[in-house]
Design a protein around this motif. Structure first.
Motif, mmCIF file in Angstrom:
data_model
loop_
_atom_site.group_PDB
_atom_site.id
_atom_site.type_symbol
_atom_site.label_atom_id
_atom_site.label_comp_id
_atom_site.label_asym_id
_atom_site.label_seq_id
_atom_site.Cartn_x
_atom_site.Cartn_y
_atom_site.Cartn_z
ATOM 1 N N MET A 1 31.988 -55.011 18.595
ATOM 2 C CA MET A 1 32.695 -54.736 17.362
ATOM 3 C C MET A 1 33.144 -56.035 16.698
ATOM 4 O O MET A 1 33.455 -57.011 17.376
ATOM 5 N N ALA A 2 33.154 -56.033 15.378
ATOM 6 C CA ALA A 2 33.456 -57.245 14.625
ATOM 7 C C ALA A 2 34.903 -57.256 14.143
ATOM 8 O O ALA A 2 35.581 -56.230 14.095
ATOM 9 N N ARG A 3 35.346 -58.434 13.751
ATOM 10 C CA ARG A 3 36.678 -58.631 13.177
ATOM 11 C C ARG A 3 36.477 -59.100 11.748
ATOM 12 O O ARG A 3 35.875 -60.155 11.513
ATOM 13 N N ILE A 4 36.935 -58.294 10.785
ATOM 14 C CA ILE A 4 36.607 -58.529 9.384
ATOM 15 C C ILE A 4 37.867 -58.660 8.544
ATOM 16 O O ILE A 4 38.780 -57.838 8.653
ATOM 17 N N PHE A 5 37.889 -59.670 7.689
ATOM 18 C CA PHE A 5 38.968 -59.853 6.719
ATOM 19 C C PHE A 5 38.440 -59.458 5.347
ATOM 20 O O PHE A 5 37.358 -59.894 4.937
ATOM 21 N N ILE A 6 39.213 -58.632 4.626
ATOM 22 C CA ILE A 6 38.804 -58.142 3.311
ATOM 23 C C ILE A 6 39.892 -58.479 2.305
ATOM 24 O O ILE A 6 41.031 -58.002 2.421
ATOM 25 N N THR A 7 39.567 -59.264 1.299
ATOM 26 C CA THR A 7 40.549 -59.562 0.259
ATOM 27 C C THR A 7 40.631 -58.394 -0.723
ATOM 28 O O THR A 7 39.690 -57.614 -0.894
ATOM 29 N N GLY A 8 41.780 -58.276 -1.361
ATOM 30 C CA GLY A 8 41.961 -57.228 -2.355
ATOM 31 C C GLY A 8 41.743 -55.840 -1.798
ATOM 32 O O GLY A 8 41.072 -55.012 -2.414
ATOM 33 N N SER A 9 42.341 -55.561 -0.654
ATOM 34 C CA SER A 9 42.041 -54.312 0.047
ATOM 35 C C SER A 9 43.192 -53.308 0.033
ATOM 36 O O SER A 9 43.230 -52.394 0.859
ATOM 37 N N ALA A 10 44.105 -53.450 -0.928
ATOM 38 C CA ALA A 10 45.175 -52.449 -1.049
ATOM 39 C C ALA A 10 44.704 -51.211 -1.793
ATOM 40 O O ALA A 10 45.331 -50.158 -1.704
ATOM 41 N N ILE A 29 41.368 -56.877 8.985
ATOM 42 C CA ILE A 29 42.537 -57.523 8.390
ATOM 43 C C ILE A 29 42.495 -57.227 6.900
ATOM 44 O O ILE A 29 41.523 -57.580 6.217
ATOM 45 N N VAL A 30 43.518 -56.563 6.394
ATOM 46 C CA VAL A 30 43.583 -56.254 4.973
ATOM 47 C C VAL A 30 44.479 -57.258 4.264
ATOM 48 O O VAL A 30 45.240 -57.990 4.889
ATOM 49 N N HIS A 31 44.375 -57.255 2.948
ATOM 50 C CA HIS A 31 45.128 -58.214 2.142
ATOM 51 C C HIS A 31 45.781 -57.492 0.968
ATOM 52 O O HIS A 31 45.145 -56.669 0.297
ATOM 53 N N ALA A 32 47.054 -57.790 0.736
ATOM 54 C CA ALA A 32 47.778 -57.267 -0.425
ATOM 55 C C ALA A 32 48.329 -58.429 -1.230
ATOM 56 O O ALA A 32 48.648 -59.489 -0.685
ATOM 57 N N ARG A 33 48.437 -58.217 -2.524
ATOM 58 C CA ARG A 33 48.880 -59.287 -3.420
ATOM 59 C C ARG A 33 50.324 -59.701 -3.165
ATOM 60 O O ARG A 33 50.685 -60.879 -3.303
ATOM 61 N N SER A 50 45.629 -55.225 10.755
ATOM 62 C CA SER A 50 46.550 -56.329 10.450
ATOM 63 C C SER A 50 46.565 -56.551 8.946
ATOM 64 O O SER A 50 45.600 -56.220 8.248
ATOM 65 N N ALA A 51 47.657 -57.120 8.436
ATOM 66 C CA ALA A 51 47.775 -57.332 6.993
ATOM 67 C C ALA A 51 48.283 -58.738 6.708
ATOM 68 O O ALA A 51 49.141 -59.269 7.421
ATOM 69 N N VAL A 52 47.739 -59.326 5.652
ATOM 70 C CA VAL A 52 48.216 -60.612 5.148
ATOM 71 C C VAL A 52 48.588 -60.429 3.688
ATOM 72 O O VAL A 52 48.102 -59.515 3.019
ATOM 73 N N VAL A 53 49.458 -61.308 3.191
ATOM 74 C CA VAL A 53 50.008 -61.149 1.848
ATOM 75 C C VAL A 53 49.909 -62.460 1.088
ATOM 76 O O VAL A 53 50.188 -63.535 1.634
ATOM 77 N N GLY A 54 49.517 -62.360 -0.180
ATOM 78 C CA GLY A 54 49.509 -63.535 -1.036
ATOM 79 C C GLY A 54 48.781 -63.260 -2.338
ATOM 80 O O GLY A 54 47.788 -62.532 -2.365
ATOM 81 N N ASP A 55 49.291 -63.853 -3.412
ATOM 82 C CA ASP A 55 48.699 -63.680 -4.737
ATOM 83 C C ASP A 55 47.559 -64.681 -4.902
ATOM 84 O O ASP A 55 47.786 -65.892 -4.977
ATOM 85 N N LEU A 56 46.344 -64.191 -5.005
ATOM 86 C CA LEU A 56 45.175 -65.067 -5.076
ATOM 87 C C LEU A 56 45.032 -65.753 -6.424
ATOM 88 O O LEU A 56 44.164 -66.617 -6.586
#
Length: 242
Positions: A1-10, A29-33, A50-56
């Motif tokens: 199984m893979a580990r994937i980060f997706i930007t703009g995933s809210a 890993i999801v991402h919210a603004r 998992s979630a990360v936060v930041g305005d791109l």
């Protein structure tokens, strides 16, 4: 199984891809603004995402997002899904952010960049482009630039599968309720490129629409244009893609 980060995933295609990949057993890993947008992915977090936060739109916050991702451990794939269609954030979000995240996140095995069929009407001209967002940019230009970035990474990093995907005009918040393309197909190709063992999904330098390679704008594979784009982004961000 893979580990994937997706930007703009809210929401939209990013959230749909995250949900599908999680259901397939992958680590996501999801991402919210911003922190307020985390509520939109609370159900996924409850399931182990998992979630990360930041305005791109903000390069400093984009750098912080890269640091948050790396702090969670190596990823196998990044889907650069975040994008805007109108306004002054087009170049910062659609082009500068994927460039910076590519340069700063520890190198994964697969990279997927979301472009658009509208890249065909983009201009292969960097003269006067405002990467900072002080002036509104052209969506078509931005999608030509990000497709070119994907092709440049494929050339410079031969050990990485780097591809661009046109998801089609699908009924998301950006696409609108009347969009004619299939919503499931709108996120299938990027999931497939990020995780599949299919030999086609392990290729690099492609421009894809619904799991089919297509010929992009000629500038996408123009090495001189690729180099000019990378030089412009390195100059703007102070970060080179090495």
């Amino acid at each position: 199984m893979a580990r994937i980060f997706i930007t703009g995933s809210a929401d939209g295609l990013g959230r749909l891809a995250a949900r599908t990949l999680l259901g397939d057993g992958h680590e996501v890993i999801v991402h919210a603004r911003n922190a307020g947008r985390l509520a939109a992915v609370e159900d996924l977090v409850d399931q182990g995402v998992s979630a990360v936060v930041g305005d791109l739109a903000d390069p400093d916050q984009t750098r912080a997002v890269a640091g948050q991702v790396d702090a969670l451990g190596p990823v196998d794939a990044v889907i650069h899904n975040a994008g805007v269609y109108r306004g002054d954030q087009i170049m910062p979000v659609n082009v500068v952010a994927p460039y910076l995240l590519t340069a700063l996140i520890s190198r994964p095995r697969r990279l997927v960049y979301i472009t658009s069929g509208m890249h065909e009407s983009g201009r292969a001209d960097l003269t006067g482009v405002d990467w900072s967002g002080r002036r509104a940019g052209s969506y078509s230009d931005s999608k030509l630039f990000v497709a070119t970035l994907a092709a440049a990474v494929a050339r410079l990093w031969p050990e990485v599968s780097s591809n661009a995907v046109d998801p089609g005009w699908v009924p998301t918040r950006m696409g609108g309720p009347g969009a004619p393309d299939d919503l499931r197909l709108g996120h299938l190709t990027q999931e497939w490129l990020a995780t599949s063992t299919d030999p086609e999904a392990r290729t690099s330098g492609g421009y894809w629409f619904h799991q089919r390679r297509r010929a992009p704008h000629p500038a996408v594979h123009d090495r001189a244009f690729q180099d000019r784009l990378l030089d412009a982004l390195a100059g703007h961000t102070g970060t080179a893609l090495t």
